[in-house]
Design a protein around this motif. Structure first.
Motif: not given
Length: 253
Positions: A174-178
């Motif tokens: 994803l475009p960032g941290m989960i």
């Protein structure tokens, strides 16, 4: 007056820019919760076991990342968790190392008491991003839905304020941290409890070494061959299939 409003707008814009800080290294703590009783079959032995264990298996993991590399591993058990030691061993041994720049992963998984090390490319997950939002560990997160193992849906909340494209275990992309993750078919959730921007020791972010390593397909073939006759007892074929599927999903998550 017009000059005043222009100045005020610039001040607000500048303040917002400085307020948003992108995080490229940190240690994230996750609370990992599994409804262990729901993962168990309904045979007489398991029914007796259910009476002596806690409903939830709760543990804490640390996700340490820096320089576009990450390490996810067990930290400690919750005192609320009352389960046999054999239910804990694999969790304590499993380690996930990711090198996002080179799209490589190096994972240690304990499967039936043996540690296997996987060296392979980072798996790709197809995501559908929604407009649902929630706050986790002080970060605004957006919901996304993905699918793993061709049939298991995962529900993630990610923040683009944390720039690495990672998440717990092998979940990524994803475009960032989960910061929040739910896997209903494994009765398991991961929720970030805190984000520490000070890394005490980034040297721990290292791949796992082993005399023998497997790629994903090679280890899957081996495990499926060794377990082909598992869960074949009893008359409830659907329950047998569920138990075997959960075993394999956990082995390669």
């Amino acid at each position: 007056m017009k000059t005043y409003y222009v100045y005020l707008m610039l001040l607000v814009f500048t303040s917002n820019c400085f307020a948003q800080q992108f995080v490229d290294k940190a240690v994230i703590e996750y609370e990992v919760s599994t409804n262990l009783k729901k993962t168990m079959s309904n045979d007489s032995w398991n029914e007796q076991m259910k009476e002596s264990i806690s409903d939830l298996k709760i543990s804490y993991y640390n996700y340490t990342f820096d320089n576009n590399k990450s390490l996810f591993k067990f930290d400690r058990w919750s005192p609320k968790t009352k389960i046999p030691n054999y239910e804990k061993e694999a969790d304590e041994e499993n380690i996930w190392f990711f090198d996002f720049a080179n799209r490589k992963m190096n994972v240690q998984k304990q499967i039936v008491g043996t540690n296997f090390v996987i060296a392979d490319s980072i798996p790709k997950i197809e995501w559908k991003i929604t407009n649902e939002h929630r706050e986790i560990a002080g970060y605004n997160c957006r919901k996304a839905v993905g699918k793993i193992f061709d049939e298991v849906y995962v529900f993630a909340f990610y923040t683009d304020d944390i720039t690495i494209s990672g998440g717990p275990c092998t979940i990524n992309g994803l475009p960032g941290m989960i910061l929040g993750l739910s896997i209903p078919r494994l009765y398991t959730s991961y929720i970030a409890t805190k984000v520490d921007l000070k890394i005490k020791d980034s040297s721990i972010i290292q791949p796992i070494t082993a005399k023998k390593m497997y790629d994903l397909n090679g280890l899957k073939t081996l495990i499926e061959e060794k377990t082909k006759d598992w869960y074949s007892y009893g008359e409830d074929k659907e329950e047998n299939k569920r138990q075997k599927s959960m075993f394999l999903w956990n082995a390669f998550l």
